[in-house]
Motif scaffolding. Structure first.
Motif, PDB file in Angstrom:
ATOM      1  N   TYR A 204     -13.988  16.698  13.460  1.00  0.00           N
ATOM      2  CA  TYR A 204     -13.431  17.502  12.432  1.00  0.00           C
ATOM      3  C   TYR A 204     -13.333  16.546  11.291  1.00  0.00           C
ATOM      4  O   TYR A 204     -13.812  16.896  10.046  1.00  0.00           O
ATOM      5  CB  TYR A 204     -11.860  17.883  12.947  1.00  0.00           C
TER       6      TYR A 204
ATOM      7  N   THR B 127      -9.885  13.496  20.837  1.00  0.00           N
ATOM      8  CA  THR B 127     -10.306  12.513  19.951  1.00  0.00           C
ATOM      9  C   THR B 127     -11.494  12.847  19.385  1.00  0.00           C
ATOM     10  O   THR B 127     -11.668  12.587  18.538  1.00  0.00           O
ATOM     11  CB  THR B 127     -10.120  11.251  20.846  1.00  0.00           C
TER      12      THR B 127
ATOM     13  N   LEU C  95     -11.186  15.491  17.071  1.00  0.00           N
ATOM     14  CA  LEU C  95     -10.789  14.860  15.728  1.00  0.00           C
ATOM     15  C   LEU C  95     -11.901  14.261  14.859  1.00  0.00           C
ATOM     16  O   LEU C  95     -11.662  14.333  13.747  1.00  0.00           O
ATOM     17  CB  LEU C  95      -9.719  14.165  16.093  1.00  0.00           C
TER      18      LEU C  95
END
Lengths: 177, 343
Positions: A88, A82, A85
């Motif tokens: 990113y 998580t 992510l």
């Protein structure tokens, strides 16, 4: 190999990660605006992404997520996913600009934090944990995002230092006299 | 530089796969991760202690600003509650003593038979989804996954993985993954006030025997002191039904479903008491207070009613808890592969 470890971002990230995790487990676990714990580890991962792009954001999120899982007893790797992510996404949003203003970086950090927090129940469901997500979860995501935005003027320089990111030196070409 | 290069994509895929691999190994219970967690916790402890000390003034200031009104009001309410509960407490102690005597007399297990380990709450979950707290006792004190955890008010949860040598994690009863078998018991009716003046025979006579034994009951006088007297047939057994209590997250009350809703057990109403049901596969021993029925949501007859339960323990203000070192009887027998512990 040792040289690459010392010169790479991991040592700095781990050192800062310990301090931030200590704050996460004490200060930010206790101060809960609107009943929501601000996710400063996630915000740092997103800030690193907003400062250095998607790859660095994902790497920062992976390392900080591992530390979070080891320190908090959550399934190892779930927060890596998580937070990776979140970093990113913040980095991907940053990549549309050359050098974002501080407020744009704050916006990207908030976006990354929101995506990372929203991904937590999804990852948990994937690993077979039952989750009940009510309307309150929208408030959780919003507060985490706003908290990350507010903290970003502090966290973006920290993230930049951790990931050894140098500011791009863009200079306007001199006009011929 | 282009945003996507094969090298960058490879790195991100590698991180993703590593996370998935770690997750898989951890969920399969690889022991090395417990050691890694214990080592990491030891390394983190100085940072956490320093952060705790340094940020204490900030936290105090925050709570002073945000919570002052609530605390003042709560203080006033608590004072009133204490006044009201003093007499109840004295009566309650007498009932508990009588109950314990009765259990001992019939050689039935009681909650006080099980050893407990007192632990301090070290921290609450830093996340927004998990309803988990951390305690400072672990495997070294014979704590195992699944054991019930109580506070002075009642059940608060169960020990969850991972259990480290010197610390453990407790899943609270509000966690969506928490499940335990419970029974719902109607509270005893309050004693009715006398409507007629007391008969002259109950006035305090000089002989105390006259007040304890009715003169027209000769059988009572013939019973030896150790004989147990059966309960009178006119006494109504408490209404009772069993169901499954499951957590619904931090901002919702736990719910009880799978109730039978048969008139035999009587109608469940708000205020009924929820206790653990125990049983051979239940991880919590029987008769631990869990909470009071807050709402009764009526559904179809097939589904039965759904209950919302207000926990007796204040899960936000836990300081010390007790881990009940109880294992269900099914754990001592040969485990069958399809047997699952409920709760």
């Amino acid at each position: 190999m040792l040289a690459s470890l010392v010169q790479g971002p991991l040592l700095r990230l781990a050192a800062v990660g310990f301090v931030v995790l200590g704050l996460q487990r004490t200060l930010f676990a206790d101060l809960r605006p609107g009943g929501v714990a601000l996710q400063v580890m996630l915000a740092l991962a997103a800030a690193a992404g907003a400062a250095g792009g998607p790859q660095k954001g994902a790497l920062a999120g992976f390392v900080l997520g591992l530390m979070y899982d080891l320190g908090s007893g959550t399934p190892l790797g779930s927060s890596s996913l998580t937070m990776g992510l979140g970093g990113y996404v913040a980095g991907y949003a940053q990549s549309i600009t050359i050098e974002p203003h501080w407020w744009l970086a704050a916006l990207f950090t908030g976006l990354g934090a929101a995506v990372g927090e929203a991904a937590v129940p999804i990852v948990r469901v994937f690993i077979g944990q039952e989750q009940s997500i009510g309307p309150h979860f929208g408030v959780v995501v919003a507060v985490v995002a706003v908290g990350a935005m507010v903290l970003s003027p502090l966290l973006v320089p920290v993230g930049r230092w951790c990931m050894r990111i140098k500011r791009p030196e863009w200079r306007a070409p001199k006009e011929p006299v | 530089m282009p945003l996507y290069t094969p090298g960058r994509r490879r790195a991100i895929v590698l991180l993703l796969l590593t996370s998935a691999l770690l997750l898989t190994l951890d969920l399969r219970g690889a022991a090395i991760f417990d050691s890694a967690r214990a080592g990491f916790r030891r390394a983190l402890e100085p940072f956490e202690t320093a952060a705790d000390v340094v940020t204490k003034p900030i936290r105090n200031a925050w709570h002073g600003i945000v919570d002052y009104d609530d605390v003042a009001q709560e203080n006033q309410e608590l004072r009133e509650q204490i006044d009201a509960q003093v007499s109840d407490q004295i009566a309650g102690r007498a009932f508990i003593q009588a109950y314990q005597d009765l259990l001992a007399l019939n050689e039935l297990p009681a909650l006080s038979d099980y050893a407990t380990v007192t632990a301090a709450v070290e921290g609450q979950s830093p996340g927004n989804l998990d309803q988990v707290i951390e305690i400072n006792k672990g495997r070294n004190d014979n704590i195992e996954v699944g054991m019930a955890v109580i506070s002075s008010a009642g059940l608060i949860g169960k020990v969850t993985a991972p259990v480290l040598p010197d610390r453990a994690y407790v899943m609270l009863i509000t966690d969506p993954q928490y499940v335990v078998q419970v029974k719902i018991v109607a509270p005893p009716p309050p004693p009715e006030p006398p409507t007629t003046p007391a008969p002259p025979t109950t006035l305090p006579p000089p002989d105390p025997a006259a007040t304890t034994l009715p003169p027209e009951d000769p059988a009572a006088t013939t019973l030896p002191p150790s004989t147990t007297v059966p309960a009178p047939t006119t006494t109504v057994d408490p209404q009772r039904d069993t169901g499954r209590l499951s957590g619904q997250g931090g901002d919702s009350l736990p719910q009880v479903d799978f109730l039978q809703d048969t008139p035999v057990f009587g109608r469940i109403v708000p205020g009924d008491i929820v206790l653990t049901a125990g049983g051979s596969t239940g991880l919590a021993p029987a008769d631990i207070p869990v909470g009071l029925v807050e709402n009764v949501i009526q559904r179809s007859t097939a589904e039965g009613p759904l209950l919302e339960v207000a926990p007796l323990a204040d899960l936000n203000e836990l300081r010390f808890v007790k881990v009940v070192l109880y294992k269900p009887s099914s754990e001592f027998e040969e485990p069958s592969p399809d047997t699952q512990a409920g709760g």
